[in-house]
Design an enzyme around this catalytic site. Structure first.
Site, PDB file in Angstrom:
ATOM      1  N   LYS A 160       0.834  -1.218   0.000  1.00 17.71           N
ATOM      2  CA  LYS A 160       0.000   0.000   0.000  1.00 17.71           C
ATOM      3  C   LYS A 160       0.861   1.257   0.000  1.00 17.71           C
ATOM      4  CE  LYS A 160      -2.118  -0.984   3.813  1.00 17.71           C
ATOM      5  NZ  LYS A 160      -1.411  -2.199   4.175  1.00 17.71           N
TER       6      LYS A 160
ATOM      7  N   ARG B 131      -1.329 -10.960  12.516  1.00 16.18           N
ATOM      8  CA  ARG B 131      -1.704  -9.653  11.950  1.00 16.18           C
ATOM      9  C   ARG B 131      -2.547  -9.839  10.690  1.00 16.18           C
ATOM     10  NH1 ARG B 131       3.464  -6.329  11.007  1.00 16.18           N
ATOM     11  NH2 ARG B 131       2.006  -4.628  10.636  1.00 16.18           N
TER      12      ARG B 131
ATOM     13  N   ARG C  36      12.342  -6.034  12.466  1.00 19.34           N
ATOM     14  CA  ARG C  36      11.710  -5.570  13.699  1.00 19.34           C
ATOM     15  C   ARG C  36      11.539  -6.766  14.627  1.00 19.34           C
ATOM     16  NH1 ARG C  36       6.617  -2.896  10.881  1.00 19.34           N
ATOM     17  NH2 ARG C  36       5.856  -4.838  11.718  1.00 19.34           N
TER      18      ARG C  36
ATOM     19  N   ARG D  52      13.036 -11.344   3.562  1.00 20.76           N
ATOM     20  CA  ARG D  52      13.521 -10.000   3.894  1.00 20.76           C
ATOM     21  C   ARG D  52      14.375 -10.053   5.163  1.00 20.76           C
ATOM     22  NH1 ARG D  52       8.694  -7.805   3.529  1.00 20.76           N
ATOM     23  NH2 ARG D  52       8.365  -7.777   5.754  1.00 20.76           N
TER      24      ARG D  52
ATOM     25  N   ARG E 136     -11.180   1.552   9.393  1.00 20.46           N
ATOM     26  CA  ARG E 136     -10.949   0.197   9.915  1.00 20.46           C
ATOM     27  C   ARG E 136     -12.239  -0.511  10.287  1.00 20.46           C
ATOM     28  NH1 ARG E 136      -5.544  -0.994  11.061  1.00 20.46           N
ATOM     29  NH2 ARG E 136      -4.199   0.826  11.110  1.00 20.46           N
TER      30      ARG E 136
END
Length: 194
Positions: free
Chosen positions: A13, A147, A136, A127, A88
């Protein structure tokens, strides 16, 4: 032109919003960024939001919509915006429609970047392997799957809401960045001609 980009974490996005900013002069509105900016600026809405966020609670719909309303008054938003991370909930979507209508605006299209959850997990793992220093703490397959599940659960009613308005268009988010950009441009091109 006012657009909404939907897609789970890592769907691209932000990348697509940047392309639209550069090519069309649209402004990306990230509610998280706007909340942090309102807090930093010490606005009335920012002060209210800070107290809520400091408690670890979610900022209520009316404050989030208020911060968006404040941001839309800025001159750089006159050509249009890309909503990223908002709405949301269906309640937020309805509030957004009402707020935009009061300004003579509307959501022109909702573009969903459709992706495969397991492929997204694979991308994240690659990644992390390629650049472990940039990872992270929550870059784990389990966290990403959670998620993605939350995204699917929360977003499904919104997709139905916008599908019912005839505004939802899905593009293949698993394609290359250039191919996704072309698909998004084609959606916008059809809107401009309509």
């Amino acid at each position: 032109m006012d657009l909404i980009l939907f897609g789970p974490p890592g769907a691209g996005k932000g990348t697509q919003a940047k392309v639209l900013q550069d090519e069309r002069g649209l402004v990306q509105l990230s509610t998280g960024d706007m909340l942090r900016a309102a807090v930093a600026a010490g606005t009335e809405l920012g002060k209210k939001s800070k107290a809520i966020m400091d408690r670890g609670d979610l900022v209520p719909d009316d404050l989030v919509v208020g911060i968006i309303a404040e941001r839309l008054e800025k001159p750089d938003c006159a050509k249009g915006v890309i909503f990223d991370g908002f709405p949301r909930t269906v309640a937020q979507a309805k509030a957004l429609d009402t707020m935009l209508a009061g300004r003579g605006r509307r959501i022109d299209a909702v573009i969903e970047l459709k992706v495969d959850d397991e492929a997204m997990v694979g991308r994240m793992e690659s990644r992390v392997r390629e650049n472990p220093g940039a990872a992270r703490a929550d870059d784990t397959p389990e966290t990403l799957r959670k998620r993605l599940g939350v995204y699917r659960q929360n977003t499904a009613p919104l997709l139905d809401f916008y599908r019912g308005q005839g505004k939802l268009v899905s593009v293949d988010g698993m394609a290359s960045i250039v191919e996704v950009s072309t698909a998004v441009k084609n959606v916008i091109g059809r809107l401009v001609k309509a």
